[in-house]
Scaffold this active site. Structure first.
Site, PDB file in Angstrom:
ATOM      1  N   CYS A  89       0.803  -1.232   0.000  1.00  0.00           N
ATOM      2  CA  CYS A  89       0.000   0.000   0.000  1.00  0.00           C
ATOM      3  C   CYS A  89       0.831   1.276   0.000  1.00  0.00           C
ATOM      4  CB  CYS A  89      -0.959   0.000   1.179  1.00  0.00           C
ATOM      5  SG  CYS A  89      -2.038  -1.451   1.219  1.00  0.00           S
ATOM      6  N   HIS A  94      -2.873   6.953   2.581  1.00  0.00           N
ATOM      7  CA  HIS A  94      -3.393   5.726   1.981  1.00  0.00           C
ATOM      8  C   HIS A  94      -4.780   5.453   2.533  1.00  0.00           C
ATOM      9  CE1 HIS A  94      -4.168   1.627   1.070  1.00  0.00           C
ATOM     10  NE2 HIS A  94      -3.837   1.166   2.270  1.00  0.00           N
ATOM     11  N   ASN A 118     -10.381   0.046  -0.069  1.00  0.00           N
ATOM     12  CA  ASN A 118      -8.922   0.038   0.020  1.00  0.00           C
ATOM     13  C   ASN A 118      -8.367  -0.608  -1.246  1.00  0.00           C
ATOM     14  OD1 ASN A 118      -6.212  -0.609   0.503  1.00  0.00           O
ATOM     15  ND2 ASN A 118      -6.552  -1.149   2.651  1.00  0.00           N
TER      16      ASN A 118
END
Length: 327
Positions: A125, A249, A283
């Protein structure tokens, strides 16, 4: 003594900047109510814990490479850059179904970028911030002139569809940025690193399903990421009060809010815009930061000339961040 030739090194640009961005998401929208039909969960439970309302899932025949091509093409169009001008393609991802061939070379060929340096980068990520840092440094060193950085993930290939802890979070998509030379710095130095002692907090179980210790990752991210973001500002010669847009993120809305709160406690402005793209995108790992940036530009919440602070974090545990000027 025999005279020898002196080695030569390339001389690069004084600074770098983001020339344009683009993104792509699959058409299939999956709501919390949709998930409640296949697992023990509900809309309120998901919203309260991670802040997600809906996410996008790719179809079975829609690949990571397909999504990366569309995001990269959109970024080139936004930058007004012809594929022939790009000499480097960097593709952060952690979900390619095969290790070889890499995604970057395939994507470059399909976009029409001829014979570039092309490589994948796996920092999970944190991947996009890693890729942006590498692209900027390559251009400043003279090893590249224009680079296309594409974060792309098909996480649904690696999530157990009935695993309530992970299936509610992860989604698919791609986001890209074109990086080029500038007379003055418009991309700050990267603040990056890793915490390998926590490698067991997020990993691929049985080489198939993503597993994470959710509570442990939450505690780590909410305590460790704000200092990394502040270090990125320090390296760029900026203060928290200079930040117009914060894009952490998009792992969990509660983590995003915690990072923003800590930056404001260090002098960040109350009117600092904070990305909340996770609400409708989920996500998307290495795609989440460029996806959020593109969506915010289109919505007008991130404007040309704004100071953006991005910070990514994830499996490894890896982390990276930098400040840059919004294109």
């Amino acid at each position: 003594m025999t005279d020898r030739s002196t080695l030569r090194q390339a001389q690069g640009a004084a600074g770098t900047r983001i020339l344009g961005v683009g993104s792509f998401q699959p058409e299939k929208i999956v709501t919390n109510d949709d998930l409640s039909k296949i697992m023990d969960t509900n809309d309120q439970w998901i919203r309260e814990r991670v802040g997600i309302v809906e996410r996008r899932f790719a179809e079975k025949d829609e690949s990571l490479v397909d999504m990366a091509v569309k995001a990269g093409t959109a970024a080139l169009a936004d930058a007004g850059v012809d594929p022939s001008e790009v000499d480097t393609v960097i593709l952060p991802n952690c979900t390619m179904p095969t290790q070889i061939p890499n995604a970057a070379a395939q994507v470059a060929d399909r976009i029409g970028i001829t014979h570039p340096a092309a490589f994948d980068l796996n920092a999970a990520c944190a991947g996009f911030c890693y890729g942006l840092g590498v692209a900027s440094d390559l251009i400043r060193a003279g090893s590249a002139k224009k680079a296309l950085v594409i974060g792309a993930e098909k996480l649904t290939d690696h999530v157990d569809p009935v695993d309530r802890a992970n299936a509610i979070i992860f989604a698919d998509g791609a986001g890209a940025a074109v990086v080029g030379a500038a007379d003055t710095a418009q991309i700050g130095p990267v603040s990056w690193g890793s915490a390998g002692e926590h490698v067991d907090l997020i990993y691929m179980r049985d080489d198939k399903w993503i597993y994470q210790e959710g509570q442990s990752v939450f505690r780590w991210a909410t305590t460790q990421i704000a200092p990394i973001a502040l270090r990125a500002l320090e390296l760029a010669g900026l203060e928290p009060s200079d930040v117009d847009v914060l894009i952490p993120h998009q792992a969990n809305l509660r983590i995003v809010e915690a990072i923003a709160k800590k930056l404001r406690a260090k002098g960040g402005r109350e009117d600092m815009v904070v990305a909340d793209d996770i609400r409708y995108s989920g996500n998307t790992s290495s795609a989440s930061i460029p996806l959020a940036l593109d969506h915010m530009r289109k919505a007008g919440t991130a404007k040309k000339g704004d100071v953006v602070l991005a910070v990514g974090f994830g499996a490894g545990l890896s982390y990276a961040g930098q400040a840059f000027i919004c294109p």
